[in-house]
Design a protein around this motif. Sequence first.
Motif, PDB file in Angstrom:
ATOM      1  N   LYS A 276      72.199  55.137  70.363  1.00  0.00           N
ATOM      2  CA  LYS A 276      73.360  54.494  71.069  1.00  0.00           C
ATOM      3  C   LYS A 276      74.118  53.863  69.921  1.00  0.00           C
ATOM      4  N   PRO A 277      75.486  53.779  70.212  1.00  0.00           N
ATOM      5  CA  PRO A 277      76.500  52.849  69.484  1.00  0.00           C
ATOM      6  C   PRO A 277      76.032  51.428  69.454  1.00  0.00           C
ATOM      7  N   SER A 278      76.039  50.831  68.362  1.00  0.00           N
ATOM      8  CA  SER A 278      75.560  49.529  68.241  1.00  0.00           C
ATOM      9  C   SER A 278      76.639  48.601  69.066  1.00  0.00           C
ATOM     10  N   LYS A 279      76.010  47.348  69.343  1.00  0.00           N
ATOM     11  CA  LYS A 279      76.897  46.410  70.300  1.00  0.00           C
ATOM     12  C   LYS A 279      78.075  45.892  69.323  1.00  0.00           C
ATOM     13  N   GLU A 280      77.457  45.541  68.001  1.00  0.00           N
ATOM     14  CA  GLU A 280      78.311  45.348  66.779  1.00  0.00           C
ATOM     15  C   GLU A 280      79.813  46.040  66.848  1.00  0.00           C
ATOM     16  N   PHE A 281      79.536  47.437  66.612  1.00  0.00           N
ATOM     17  CA  PHE A 281      80.520  48.494  66.652  1.00  0.00           C
ATOM     18  C   PHE A 281      81.419  48.262  67.799  1.00  0.00           C
ATOM     19  N   VAL A 282      80.966  48.510  68.966  1.00  0.00           N
ATOM     20  CA  VAL A 282      81.569  48.590  70.130  1.00  0.00           C
ATOM     21  C   VAL A 282      82.268  47.442  70.366  1.00  0.00           C
ATOM     22  N   ASP A 283      81.867  46.386  70.213  1.00  0.00           N
ATOM     23  CA  ASP A 283      82.598  45.057  70.540  1.00  0.00           C
ATOM     24  C   ASP A 283      83.780  44.986  69.340  1.00  0.00           C
ATOM     25  N   PHE A 284      83.519  45.260  67.994  1.00  0.00           N
ATOM     26  CA  PHE A 284      84.583  44.975  67.039  1.00  0.00           C
ATOM     27  C   PHE A 284      85.797  45.977  67.481  1.00  0.00           C
ATOM     28  N   LEU A 285      85.529  47.320  67.986  1.00  0.00           N
ATOM     29  CA  LEU A 285      86.803  48.135  68.446  1.00  0.00           C
ATOM     30  C   LEU A 285      87.440  47.705  69.763  1.00  0.00           C
ATOM     31  N   GLN A 286      86.386  47.198  70.816  1.00  0.00           N
ATOM     32  CA  GLN A 286      86.878  46.839  72.051  1.00  0.00           C
ATOM     33  C   GLN A 286      87.853  45.655  71.879  1.00  0.00           C
ATOM     34  N   GLN A 287      87.464  44.512  71.127  1.00  0.00           N
ATOM     35  CA  GLN A 287      88.069  43.417  71.024  1.00  0.00           C
ATOM     36  C   GLN A 287      89.503  43.623  70.370  1.00  0.00           C
ATOM     37  N   ARG A 288      89.767  44.491  69.637  1.00  0.00           N
ATOM     38  CA  ARG A 288      91.027  45.033  69.220  1.00  0.00           C
ATOM     39  C   ARG A 288      91.721  45.938  69.834  1.00  0.00           C
ATOM     40  N   ASN A 289      91.298  46.441  71.019  1.00  0.00           N
ATOM     41  CA  ASN A 289      91.882  47.386  71.801  1.00  0.00           C
ATOM     42  C   ASN A 289      92.068  48.844  70.810  1.00  0.00           C
ATOM     43  N   ASP A 290      91.241  49.116  70.083  1.00  0.00           N
ATOM     44  CA  ASP A 290      90.980  49.953  68.933  1.00  0.00           C
ATOM     45  C   ASP A 290      91.214  51.631  69.581  1.00  0.00           C
ATOM     46  N   PRO A 291      92.173  52.408  69.526  1.00  0.00           N
ATOM     47  CA  PRO A 291      92.333  53.590  69.805  1.00  0.00           C
ATOM     48  C   PRO A 291      91.126  54.591  69.421  1.00  0.00           C
ATOM     49  N   ARG A 292      90.393  54.258  68.297  1.00  0.00           N
ATOM     50  CA  ARG A 292      89.263  54.919  67.960  1.00  0.00           C
ATOM     51  C   ARG A 292      88.224  54.751  68.826  1.00  0.00           C
ATOM     52  N   LEU A 293      87.846  53.727  69.766  1.00  0.00           N
ATOM     53  CA  LEU A 293      86.775  53.589  70.754  1.00  0.00           C
ATOM     54  C   LEU A 293      86.662  54.904  71.573  1.00  0.00           C
ATOM     55  N   PRO A 294      87.692  55.349  72.512  1.00  0.00           N
ATOM     56  CA  PRO A 294      87.447  56.253  73.331  1.00  0.00           C
ATOM     57  C   PRO A 294      87.316  57.503  72.622  1.00  0.00           C
ATOM     58  N   MET A 295      87.722  57.763  71.581  1.00  0.00           N
ATOM     59  CA  MET A 295      87.424  58.934  70.621  1.00  0.00           C
ATOM     60  C   MET A 295      85.901  59.001  70.153  1.00  0.00           C
ATOM     61  N   LEU A 296      85.388  57.761  69.905  1.00  0.00           N
ATOM     62  CA  LEU A 296      84.152  57.876  69.478  1.00  0.00           C
ATOM     63  C   LEU A 296      83.008  57.612  70.460  1.00  0.00           C
ATOM     64  N   VAL A 297      83.349  57.036  71.604  1.00  0.00           N
ATOM     65  CA  VAL A 297      82.402  56.399  72.307  1.00  0.00           C
ATOM     66  C   VAL A 297      82.691  56.595  73.868  1.00  0.00           C
ATOM     67  N   ASP A 298      81.701  57.065  74.607  1.00  0.00           N
ATOM     68  CA  ASP A 298      81.974  57.246  76.046  1.00  0.00           C
ATOM     69  C   ASP A 298      81.747  56.006  76.891  1.00  0.00           C
ATOM     70  N   LYS A 299      82.650  55.885  77.983  1.00  0.00           N
ATOM     71  CA  LYS A 299      82.303  54.816  79.070  1.00  0.00           C
ATOM     72  C   LYS A 299      80.944  55.070  79.516  1.00  0.00           C
ATOM     73  N   THR A 300      80.572  53.844  80.037  1.00  0.00           N
ATOM     74  CA  THR A 300      79.383  53.964  80.951  1.00  0.00           C
ATOM     75  C   THR A 300      79.687  54.591  82.195  1.00  0.00           C
ATOM     76  N   THR A 301      78.502  55.196  82.752  1.00  0.00           N
ATOM     77  CA  THR A 301      78.620  56.129  83.865  1.00  0.00           C
ATOM     78  C   THR A 301      78.599  55.218  84.986  1.00  0.00           C
ATOM     79  N   GLY A 302      77.804  54.175  85.155  1.00  0.00           N
ATOM     80  CA  GLY A 302      77.766  53.399  86.269  1.00  0.00           C
ATOM     81  C   GLY A 302      78.946  52.220  86.367  1.00  0.00           C
ATOM     82  N   ASP A 303      78.764  51.818  87.768  1.00  0.00           N
ATOM     83  CA  ASP A 303      79.973  50.757  87.921  1.00  0.00           C
ATOM     84  C   ASP A 303      79.743  49.683  87.182  1.00  0.00           C
ATOM     85  N   PRO A 304      80.692  49.065  86.448  1.00  0.00           N
ATOM     86  CA  PRO A 304      80.638  47.998  85.506  1.00  0.00           C
ATOM     87  C   PRO A 304      80.167  46.623  86.145  1.00  0.00           C
ATOM     88  N   ALA A 305      80.511  46.464  87.509  1.00  0.00           N
ATOM     89  CA  ALA A 305      80.251  45.460  88.384  1.00  0.00           C
ATOM     90  C   ALA A 305      78.662  45.334  88.587  1.00  0.00           C
TER      91      ALA A 305
END
Length: 500
Positions: A276-305
């Motif tokens: 799986k992609p590491s928490k460090e990598f996903v958080d780094f991109l997510q915190q910066r609204n990085d456009p590479r994130l949806p290119m490299l990583v898929d969203k979770t399939t479950g309801d985030p709530a």
Amino acid sequence: MISGKIISGSSLIVVLALSSCTGNFDDMNTDPNNARTTRDIFYMTKAIVSTAYDYQKSAYMDEPASAGRYITMVRNEGNDTWGWDAGSWDADYLRLTTVKELRDIAETEKADQYVAVADILEVFNFAYITDRWGDIPYLEALQLSGDKEIVHPQYDKQEDIYPDLLKKLEEANNRLDTATGDIDENNDALYQGSKEGWQKLANSLRLRLLLRCAKKYTDAIPQIQEIVSHPEKYPIFTGNGDNAEVPYVGTFKWPGGPTGGGGNLTDPFAEFIKRKPSKEFVDFLQQRNDPRLPMLVDKTTGDPAQATVDHHPYVGVPNAINSPYDYNGGDEHISTLALDLFYKDQDAAVRASLMTYPEVCFILAEAAQQNGVNVPGETAESLYYKGIKAAMDYWGVSREADDAHYYDQPAVKYDGTLKQLIGQKWAALFLKGPEGWFDYRRTGDILDFNSRIGPAASQHNIPYRFIYPDNERNLNREAYDKAIAVFGEDTRNTKMWYLK
């Protein structure tokens, strides 16, 4: 300084074939300055492809991927808990036998262009061995045939190996500059016969190695300055078109990564699913609204709530936690790498990478920022932004970055710190070799990876090296004992020369 010649062994590994290997060799030019036999082409293609494929594979499948905090294992998670056993370098030395076969033939035929190609590949492979283990068999390695057969090679010190590798790269650059023969374009999987392309790789790789050893090798920074001050003599990468990458062929999935050539996505033990992609990598991109994130990583399939810990749409897995496959409520609440990219036949964006242009930008940015290197027409700040933009361009999201004003964010806007620079370099080199791990070691964990190590780890720091292979203790004991008497204890945490 080491001098001398490393003789090739007689063992050969099975060829990793490209479709271009099956061309009509009978139509080859027989100029004495060019390769004249199918053997030359066989060894060149084999050396290039095996080096690239195996290096890329380690960046996803093996310890460097976890140590660089790009990948977290959720099954068979030994790589992530740092209890690494002895590593094997057999495949590395077998690749080097192929490289030496190419060099020996090229020397016999006085084909300087192929001698240079072989030297660059030899340096790349030897550097990767010493970067993982430290002191290694070098001068006496591969001498398995001929009058000077050496079955039990002695080890050389890394502080002697590195200057020799750097010298070979400079000589390869100069040899290519004066070579009159051509490189066969149909069988050059990296640069399609471009001697300048190979020169750029030689000099860019030299920059990588010089920065790596700069704290211990007093001539490192002056050599970097010499390279950037004379681009006409020492050309380096100037765009993504110069990247040293080999495409994958065939109808199988990414052999350097997700499935290793096969696998079933519904099987939780498939190679793709358990990495799986590491928490460090996903958080780094997510915190910066990085456009590479949806290119490299898929969203979770479950309801985030319904998630138990992290309610973001993209969720990476922390390192060394108990039952990582159950993290955040289970599989549907954990992201995978992007299926459309990494689990797709022959996607043009997924290649076996040896070195890319964004890395060169960040190397020069650090050399300018931390060591006062003067890069003509550039500053540390301009090179920092060039590195990020080149990485965005690599993944095809440059417009998205501009539209989102990515570079104006406080976390991205250049602040002159090494931590910020290394963070963006780390993001840019996602799954591009072991550089994330090597920069962790070199910069003293500047990105604070160790502070995030979980309770299941066998130690609370990412290891500094591989333990020597078991066969060295069993079959080459005298040389092994001499080596550790100089190098230090054979553990994961002993620092090699350039890290001390």
